[in-house]
Design a protein around this motif. Structure first.
Motif, short mmCIF file in Angstrom:
data_model
loop_
_atom_site.label_atom_id
_atom_site.label_comp_id
_atom_site.label_asym_id
_atom_site.label_seq_id
_atom_site.Cartn_x
_atom_site.Cartn_y
_atom_site.Cartn_z
N GLY A 1 19.98 -6.86 0.10
CA GLY A 1 19.99 -6.28 1.44
C GLY A 1 20.40 -4.82 1.48
N TYR A 2 20.48 -4.13 0.32
CA TYR A 2 20.87 -2.72 0.30
C TYR A 2 19.75 -1.87 0.89
CZ TYR A 2 24.50 -4.19 -3.05
OH TYR A 2 25.56 -4.80 -3.67
N TYR A 3 20.10 -0.95 1.79
CA TYR A 3 19.08 -0.10 2.38
C TYR A 3 19.72 1.14 3.00
CZ TYR A 3 20.02 -1.95 7.19
OH TYR A 3 20.56 -2.29 8.39
N LYS A 4 18.91 1.98 3.60
CA LYS A 4 19.26 3.24 4.26
C LYS A 4 19.72 4.30 3.25
CE LYS A 4 20.41 1.24 8.76
NZ LYS A 4 21.43 1.11 9.81
N SER A 5 19.26 5.51 3.48
CA SER A 5 19.49 6.61 2.53
C SER A 5 20.53 7.59 3.05
CB SER A 5 18.18 7.35 2.27
OG SER A 5 17.68 7.92 3.46
N ILE A 6 21.05 8.40 2.15
CA ILE A 6 21.93 9.50 2.52
C ILE A 6 21.14 10.47 3.41
CG2 ILE A 6 23.24 11.47 1.61
CD1 ILE A 6 23.56 9.77 -1.00
N PRO A 7 21.67 10.91 4.54
CA PRO A 7 20.91 11.78 5.44
C PRO A 7 20.34 13.00 4.73
CG PRO A 7 22.92 11.05 6.50
CD PRO A 7 22.99 10.57 5.08
N GLY A 8 19.04 13.25 4.96
CA GLY A 8 18.37 14.40 4.39
C GLY A 8 17.89 14.22 2.97
N ALA A 9 18.08 13.01 2.42
CA ALA A 9 17.73 12.77 1.01
C ALA A 9 16.83 11.55 0.90
CB ALA A 9 19.00 12.55 0.20
N PRO A 10 16.09 11.45 -0.21
CA PRO A 10 15.31 10.23 -0.44
C PRO A 10 16.24 9.03 -0.66
CG PRO A 10 14.69 12.00 -1.97
CD PRO A 10 15.96 12.41 -1.30
N LEU A 11 15.70 7.84 -0.48
CA LEU A 11 16.43 6.63 -0.87
C LEU A 11 16.42 6.51 -2.39
CD1 LEU A 11 17.82 3.99 0.15
CD2 LEU A 11 15.57 2.89 -0.09
N CYS A 12 15.25 6.76 -2.98
CA CYS A 12 15.09 6.68 -4.44
C CYS A 12 14.17 7.81 -4.89
CB CYS A 12 14.47 5.35 -4.87
SG CYS A 12 15.34 3.87 -4.31
N ALA A 13 14.49 8.41 -6.03
CA ALA A 13 13.66 9.49 -6.57
C ALA A 13 14.15 9.83 -7.97
CB ALA A 13 13.73 10.74 -5.68
N TYR B 1 0.84 -1.19 0.00
CA TYR B 1 0.00 0.00 0.00
C TYR B 1 0.88 1.25 0.00
CZ TYR B 1 0.55 -0.41 5.15
OH TYR B 1 1.05 -0.55 6.41
N TYR B 2 0.23 2.38 -0.24
CA TYR B 2 0.96 3.63 -0.51
C TYR B 2 1.94 4.00 0.58
CZ TYR B 2 1.77 8.66 -0.48
OH TYR B 2 2.35 9.89 -0.39
N GLN B 3 1.52 3.95 1.86
CA GLN B 3 2.40 4.40 2.93
C GLN B 3 3.68 3.57 3.00
OE1 GLN B 3 2.31 7.07 4.53
NE2 GLN B 3 0.23 7.82 4.17
N LEU B 4 3.59 2.29 2.71
CA LEU B 4 4.80 1.46 2.69
C LEU B 4 5.75 1.92 1.60
CD1 LEU B 4 3.56 -2.20 3.32
CD2 LEU B 4 4.84 -0.74 4.87
N ASP B 5 5.21 2.17 0.40
CA ASP B 5 6.05 2.67 -0.69
C ASP B 5 6.64 4.03 -0.34
OD1 ASP B 5 5.58 0.43 -2.18
OD2 ASP B 5 4.27 1.39 -3.65
N ARG B 6 5.81 4.93 0.16
CA ARG B 6 6.27 6.29 0.48
C ARG B 6 7.41 6.25 1.49
NH1 ARG B 6 5.83 9.97 4.38
NH2 ARG B 6 4.55 8.57 5.65
N ARG B 7 7.23 5.49 2.56
CA ARG B 7 8.26 5.45 3.60
C ARG B 7 9.53 4.77 3.09
NH1 ARG B 7 5.81 2.81 8.74
NH2 ARG B 7 7.84 3.42 9.58
N TYR B 8 9.38 3.71 2.32
CA TYR B 8 10.56 3.03 1.80
C TYR B 8 11.36 3.95 0.88
CZ TYR B 8 13.44 0.17 -1.24
OH TYR B 8 14.50 -0.31 -1.97
N MET B 9 10.69 4.60 -0.08
CA MET B 9 11.40 5.46 -1.03
C MET B 9 12.04 6.66 -0.36
SD MET B 9 11.27 3.94 -3.91
CE MET B 9 10.32 2.78 -4.91
N ASN B 10 11.57 7.02 0.83
CA ASN B 10 12.18 8.11 1.58
C ASN B 10 13.22 7.64 2.58
OD1 ASN B 10 10.73 10.09 0.25
ND2 ASN B 10 9.03 10.04 1.70
#
Length: 542
Positions: free
Chosen positions: A267-279, A107-116
């Motif tokens: 197993g790749y995860y976690k984003s650069i601080p202050g930035a999206p994971l993917c965009a 669902y949307y919130q899972l996608d939104r949180r993951y991509m961020n």
């Protein structure tokens, strides 16, 4: 009933998002591709009651459109099935036949949180194996055998419309209408669940991030971060496409490959601080380089079935897909695909962080002795220009009374400037931009060719400030010309050859360029994103 397929009302404003049961559906399905695609198909179109046939009504390859649907149609007629065949078949092709991106995660919130950079896949107290199981099952059973749609969510349709972003459900990270001008998406990972590093995948130095480029990911209106060789190992990977090609058709698969597929398989995860994971790459940090992925596929087979008892039309796709590395990295691949705007990718994949940070800190963030040869030009009445409006170091807000502001602007443009032969013409409009990242966009001259429509048809000042549009009467080479120097504008030589328009809240000159598309140098007084944060508009004096 976990085996009941949710209904789809074809209008994307009424997209229904499944929030449960998909996991159990996947578990219970056989391993046949068509069965998986049918069970994963999220939406169902309800046809009219005129068709009494139950079963497969159309199956074809090549483009999914009315012509191919109608040519393959059996058991029913178009009149039996649709009231508006063109629109309804187009929506079946876009929303019914492909697997919708939301179905993979749930669902949307899972996608939104993951991509961020958050959500259960990133920071759940449950084990990673539990949280990733759903997407792993999808990858094993359908990820390489079905067309995946671009992310679009019912939860965002009303929000986007209310905010003036358009009549669509694109999430902010992947908004094709407002923030993905380069047709390129990128993910940057800074950790892996097994603490084993990124293996054969390349790592990159992270240079900096303008926080205003991703405010709906970091919830920060403005600010900036730099990473001077102290950051952790980072792997960035992207997918780029060309409109109207197979890379465009499979861009949903490409996004899935560089994002969720990387996370659940490697197993790749976690984003650069202050930035999206993917965009879209315009919202991502500036880095030295990124790997590139591509999708190779055979022909897509579209199959649609009708249920006379319910009046529903369901659709599936089947296709053989291979996810693979590009021959070159993301920057080179983009340049090979887009020679007319090759330099645009250099603003995001800079090759050398040391040089980029030196330029960024000295030219954009700190005052240094001396004066730029192209920036901070003094423009005054004595030089023959009337200052109209500006932002940043040329701050001058327009009159709050829109009608009065436009009337004043029009009077300056229609003041009767002279050609060399003494004939009268509209006065030239000039934008000088100190912060634009292309030299070609530092100084632009707009020369009007046709009469300007009245204020009740065209808010002329807003055309330049916030809403660069083609209508009414504003087309390059027909109603106006653009030039890089005043002398060229007066003589009519070296006119610009490319313009686009009609992106809400994007002002002058959107992506217009001297010889091709030039992104990111637009201004807007109501929206962040363009590089023209320090600029002024002027009108030639008679």
């Amino acid at each position: 009933n976990i085996n009941q397929k949710p209904k789809k009302i074809v209008d994307p404003k009424n997209i229904l998002i499944i929030k449960s049961n998909l996991l159990r559906l996947i578990i219970s399905m056989s391993r046949q591709t068509a069965t998986y695609a049918l069970a994963l198909s999220l939406f169902t179109h309800r046809a009219s009651a005129a068709c009494t046939f139950t079963g497969e009504i159309a199956s074809f390859t090549d483009e999914c459109n009315r012509a191919n649907f109608e040519a393959a149609l059996t058991g029913c007629t178009l009149a039996d099935l649709f009231t508006d065949p063109d629109t309804e078949i187009a929506d079946l092709c876009k929303y019914e036949a492909p697997v919708q991106f939301v179905e993979i995660n749930g669902y949307y919130q899972l996608d939104r949180r993951y991509m961020n950079g958050g959500g259960p896949l990133i920071d759940s107290p449950e084990g990673f194996a539990i949280e990733s199981a759903r997407a792993l099952r999808f990858d094993a059973n359908a990820g390489s055998s079905t067309l995946i749609g671009w992310p679009e969510y019912a939860a965002l349709v009303e929000y986007n419309s209310r905010k003036g972003l358009g009549d669509h459900g694109y999430p902010p990270n992947f908004d094709l209408e407002n923030s993905c001008d380069l047709n390129t998406v990128m993910c940057c990972f800074i950790d892996d669940t097994q603490d084993a590093g990124f293996g054969a995948d390349s790592t990159t130095d992270v240079c900096r991030h303008d926080l205003a480029n991703s405010p709906r990911s970091n919830h920060i209106k403005s600010g900036w971060s730099i990473f001077p060789n102290l950051e952790t190992s980072t792997h960035c990977v992207g997918y780029t496409w060309q409109d109207g090609t197979d890379s465009d058709l499979f861009k949903g698969n490409g996004l899935y490959d560089i994002s969720l597929r990387n996370t659940v398989n490697k197993g790749y995860y976690k984003s650069i601080p202050g930035a999206p994971l993917c965009a879209c790459i315009e919202q991502m940090p500036i880095v030295e380089k990124a790997d590139c992925r591509q999708v190779s596929a055979g022909q897509v087979k579209y199959t649609f079935s009708h249920d006379a008892a319910t009046g529903q039309i369901s659709g599936i796709t089947s296709v053989n897909i291979q996810y693979e590395d590009c021959a070159n990295d993301l920057a080179i691949t983009f340049k090979n695909n887009n020679p007319d705007q090759a330099e645009a990718i250099d603003e995001h994949l800079v090759g050398n962080c040391d040089q980029d940070l030196f330029n960024y800190l000295n030219e954009e963030k700190f005052l240094i002795p001396g004066k730029s040869a192209t920036k901070y030009l003094d423009i005054s009445e004595e030089d023959g220009w009337t200052f109209v409006a500006g932002e940043g170091i040329r701050f001058l807000p327009p009159n709050i009374d829109a009608e009065a502001a436009d009337a004043s602007f029009r009077s300056l443009v229609n003041a009767g400037c002279k050609n060399d032969d003494g004939t009268t013409r509209p006065c030239i409009i000039r934008r000088f931009c100190d912060s634009c990242n292309r030299d070609s966009h530092r100084d632009i001259y707009y020369k009007r060719l046709t009469d300007i429509p009245p204020h009740d048809e065209l808010y002329l000042l807003d055309l330049f400030l916030n809403n660069w549009a083609s209508a009414p009467a504003n087309k390059l080479g027909v109603d106006f010309e653009l030039y890089s120097t005043y002398e060229d504008a007066v003589s009519g030589t070296n006119a610009w050859t490319y313009c686009n328009y009609d992106n809400t809240n994007i002002g002058f000159p959107r992506d217009c360029g001297p010889s091709g598309r030039a992104t990111g140098n637009w201004n807007s007084y109501v929206k962040n994103g363009g590089s023209a944060n320090h600029h002024g508009f002027y009108v030639e004096k008679p």
